[in-house]
Design a protein around this motif. Sequence first.
Motif, PDB file in Angstrom:
ATOM      1  N   GLU A  23       0.820  -1.207   0.000  1.00  0.00           N
ATOM      2  CA  GLU A  23       0.000   0.000   0.000  1.00  0.00           C
ATOM      3  C   GLU A  23       0.857   1.261   0.000  1.00  0.00           C
ATOM      4  OE1 GLU A  23      -2.524  -0.416   3.384  1.00  0.00           O
ATOM      5  OE2 GLU A  23      -3.937  -1.734   2.338  1.00  0.00           O
ATOM      6  N   LYS A  24       1.975   1.203   0.675  1.00  0.00           N
ATOM      7  CA  LYS A  24       2.844   2.371   0.767  1.00  0.00           C
ATOM      8  C   LYS A  24       3.523   2.676  -0.565  1.00  0.00           C
ATOM      9  CE  LYS A  24       6.697   4.255   3.399  1.00  0.00           C
ATOM     10  NZ  LYS A  24       7.652   4.009   4.467  1.00  0.00           N
ATOM     11  N   TYR A  25       3.999   1.647  -1.254  1.00  0.00           N
ATOM     12  CA  TYR A  25       4.773   1.843  -2.468  1.00  0.00           C
ATOM     13  C   TYR A  25       3.986   1.612  -3.755  1.00  0.00           C
ATOM     14  CZ  TYR A  25       8.707   1.987   0.688  1.00  0.00           C
ATOM     15  OH  TYR A  25       9.569   2.330   1.700  1.00  0.00           O
ATOM     16  N   ALA A  26       2.687   1.446  -3.649  1.00  0.00           N
ATOM     17  CA  ALA A  26       1.856   1.267  -4.844  1.00  0.00           C
ATOM     18  C   ALA A  26       1.819   2.569  -5.634  1.00  0.00           C
ATOM     19  CB  ALA A  26       0.448   0.850  -4.449  1.00  0.00           C
ATOM     20  N   PRO A  27       1.788   2.470  -6.954  1.00  0.00           N
ATOM     21  CA  PRO A  27       1.733   3.701  -7.748  1.00  0.00           C
ATOM     22  C   PRO A  27       0.419   4.447  -7.521  1.00  0.00           C
ATOM     23  CG  PRO A  27       1.473   1.782  -9.155  1.00  0.00           C
ATOM     24  CD  PRO A  27       1.806   1.278  -7.792  1.00  0.00           C
ATOM     25  N   LYS A  28       0.532   5.736  -7.421  1.00  0.00           N
ATOM     26  CA  LYS A  28      -0.645   6.572  -7.204  1.00  0.00           C
ATOM     27  C   LYS A  28      -1.119   7.097  -8.555  1.00  0.00           C
ATOM     28  CE  LYS A  28      -0.110   6.827  -2.603  1.00  0.00           C
ATOM     29  NZ  LYS A  28       0.511   5.589  -2.301  1.00  0.00           N
ATOM     30  N   GLY A  29      -1.984   6.377  -9.185  1.00  0.00           N
ATOM     31  CA  GLY A  29      -2.479   6.778 -10.488  1.00  0.00           C
ATOM     32  C   GLY A  29      -3.939   7.158 -10.416  1.00  0.00           C
ATOM     33  N   GLU A  30      -4.523   7.324 -11.577  1.00  0.00           N
ATOM     34  CA  GLU A  30      -5.947   7.616 -11.612  1.00  0.00           C
ATOM     35  C   GLU A  30      -6.733   6.376 -11.213  1.00  0.00           C
ATOM     36  OE1 GLU A  30      -5.395   6.498 -16.119  1.00  0.00           O
ATOM     37  OE2 GLU A  30      -4.527   8.149 -15.041  1.00  0.00           O
ATOM     38  N   GLY A  31      -7.990   6.567 -10.890  1.00  0.00           N
ATOM     39  CA  GLY A  31      -8.842   5.446 -10.509  1.00  0.00           C
ATOM     40  C   GLY A  31      -8.992   4.466 -11.660  1.00  0.00           C
ATOM     41  N   ARG A  32      -9.152   3.228 -11.336  1.00  0.00           N
ATOM     42  CA  ARG A  32      -9.269   2.197 -12.374  1.00  0.00           C
ATOM     43  C   ARG A  32     -10.713   2.101 -12.851  1.00  0.00           C
ATOM     44  NH1 ARG A  32      -4.628  -1.402 -12.431  1.00  0.00           N
ATOM     45  NH2 ARG A  32      -3.299  -0.796 -10.721  1.00  0.00           N
ATOM     46  N   ASP A  33     -10.849   1.731 -14.103  1.00  0.00           N
ATOM     47  CA  ASP A  33     -12.171   1.542 -14.675  1.00  0.00           C
ATOM     48  C   ASP A  33     -12.535   0.063 -14.530  1.00  0.00           C
ATOM     49  OD1 ASP A  33     -14.530   1.844 -15.994  1.00  0.00           O
ATOM     50  OD2 ASP A  33     -13.629   1.761 -17.986  1.00  0.00           O
ATOM     51  N   TYR A  34     -13.379  -0.246 -13.561  1.00  0.00           N
ATOM     52  CA  TYR A  34     -13.728  -1.633 -13.274  1.00  0.00           C
ATOM     53  C   TYR A  34     -14.876  -2.149 -14.130  1.00  0.00           C
ATOM     54  CZ  TYR A  34     -10.639  -1.340  -9.277  1.00  0.00           C
ATOM     55  OH  TYR A  34      -9.545  -1.205  -8.496  1.00  0.00           O
ATOM     56  N   SER A  35     -15.416  -1.314 -14.992  1.00  0.00           N
ATOM     57  CA  SER A  35     -16.527  -1.777 -15.819  1.00  0.00           C
ATOM     58  C   SER A  35     -16.075  -2.864 -16.790  1.00  0.00           C
ATOM     59  CB  SER A  35     -17.143  -0.614 -16.587  1.00  0.00           C
ATOM     60  OG  SER A  35     -16.207  -0.054 -17.485  1.00  0.00           O
ATOM     61  N   LYS A  36     -14.824  -2.809 -17.222  1.00  0.00           N
ATOM     62  CA  LYS A  36     -14.305  -3.842 -18.127  1.00  0.00           C
ATOM     63  C   LYS A  36     -14.185  -5.185 -17.406  1.00  0.00           C
ATOM     64  CE  LYS A  36     -11.688  -0.556 -20.851  1.00  0.00           C
ATOM     65  NZ  LYS A  36     -10.362  -0.086 -21.231  1.00  0.00           N
ATOM     66  N   ILE A  37     -13.845  -5.118 -16.129  1.00  0.00           N
ATOM     67  CA  ILE A  37     -13.679  -6.352 -15.356  1.00  0.00           C
ATOM     68  C   ILE A  37     -15.036  -6.917 -14.941  1.00  0.00           C
ATOM     69  CG2 ILE A  37     -12.729  -7.305 -13.223  1.00  0.00           C
ATOM     70  CD1 ILE A  37     -10.530  -5.180 -13.422  1.00  0.00           C
ATOM     71  N   THR A  38     -15.950  -6.052 -14.533  1.00  0.00           N
ATOM     72  CA  THR A  38     -17.212  -6.530 -13.988  1.00  0.00           C
ATOM     73  C   THR A  38     -18.084  -7.209 -15.034  1.00  0.00           C
ATOM     74  OG1 THR A  38     -18.177  -4.338 -14.290  1.00  0.00           O
ATOM     75  CG2 THR A  38     -17.304  -4.848 -12.119  1.00  0.00           C
ATOM     76  N   ARG A  39     -17.924  -6.878 -16.305  1.00  0.00           N
ATOM     77  CA  ARG A  39     -18.750  -7.555 -17.310  1.00  0.00           C
ATOM     78  C   ARG A  39     -18.330  -9.003 -17.515  1.00  0.00           C
ATOM     79  NH1 ARG A  39     -16.738  -5.032 -23.063  1.00  0.00           N
ATOM     80  NH2 ARG A  39     -14.545  -5.211 -22.597  1.00  0.00           N
ATOM     81  N   TRP A  40     -17.153  -9.393 -17.032  1.00  0.00           N
ATOM     82  CA  TRP A  40     -16.674 -10.769 -17.166  1.00  0.00           C
ATOM     83  C   TRP A  40     -16.985 -11.630 -15.957  1.00  0.00           C
ATOM     84  CZ3 TRP A  40     -15.070 -12.777 -21.585  1.00  0.00           C
ATOM     85  CH2 TRP A  40     -14.667 -11.913 -22.587  1.00  0.00           C
ATOM     86  N   ILE A  41     -17.418 -11.040 -14.854  1.00  0.00           N
ATOM     87  CA  ILE A  41     -17.593 -11.801 -13.615  1.00  0.00           C
ATOM     88  C   ILE A  41     -18.685 -12.864 -13.750  1.00  0.00           C
ATOM     89  CG2 ILE A  41     -18.382 -11.622 -11.231  1.00  0.00           C
ATOM     90  CD1 ILE A  41     -16.799  -9.061 -11.022  1.00  0.00           C
ATOM     91  N   ILE A  42     -19.862 -12.502 -14.242  1.00  0.00           N
ATOM     92  CA  ILE A  42     -20.977 -13.461 -14.354  1.00  0.00           C
ATOM     93  C   ILE A  42     -20.626 -14.606 -15.304  1.00  0.00           C
ATOM     94  CG2 ILE A  42     -23.404 -13.747 -14.994  1.00  0.00           C
ATOM     95  CD1 ILE A  42     -23.446 -12.011 -12.644  1.00  0.00           C
ATOM     96  N   PRO A  43     -20.110 -14.350 -16.521  1.00  0.00           N
ATOM     97  CA  PRO A  43     -19.753 -15.475 -17.390  1.00  0.00           C
ATOM     98  C   PRO A  43     -18.668 -16.372 -16.797  1.00  0.00           C
ATOM     99  CG  PRO A  43     -19.856 -13.456 -18.676  1.00  0.00           C
ATOM    100  CD  PRO A  43     -19.987 -13.075 -17.245  1.00  0.00           C
ATOM    101  N   LEU A  44     -17.694 -15.777 -16.120  1.00  0.00           N
ATOM    102  CA  LEU A  44     -16.647 -16.601 -15.518  1.00  0.00           C
ATOM    103  C   LEU A  44     -17.183 -17.441 -14.368  1.00  0.00           C
ATOM    104  CD1 LEU A  44     -13.571 -14.217 -15.557  1.00  0.00           C
ATOM    105  CD2 LEU A  44     -13.943 -16.261 -16.936  1.00  0.00           C
ATOM    106  N   MET A  45     -18.082 -16.887 -13.575  1.00  0.00           N
ATOM    107  CA  MET A  45     -18.677 -17.668 -12.495  1.00  0.00           C
ATOM    108  C   MET A  45     -19.530 -18.803 -13.050  1.00  0.00           C
ATOM    109  SD  MET A  45     -17.388 -16.581  -9.799  1.00  0.00           S
ATOM    110  CE  MET A  45     -18.362 -17.487  -8.638  1.00  0.00           C
TER     111      MET A  45
END
Length: 59
Positions: A23-45
Amino acid sequence: MGTLLTILAVLFLALLIIIPLAEKYAPKGEGRDYSKITRWIIPLMALVLVLQLFRHYFM
């Protein structure tokens, strides 16, 4: 049983050390766009469910 407790203790201590460092050394970037990931959750489950049913009945 002693070996299992030793392994669990080492893993727990490693988590206590690694998580704050990550957490201390993680890059401080812009927020991630999780919409790309969330559309795969139901099919993968669904795939995991089908594979587990196959494993349960045929292996």
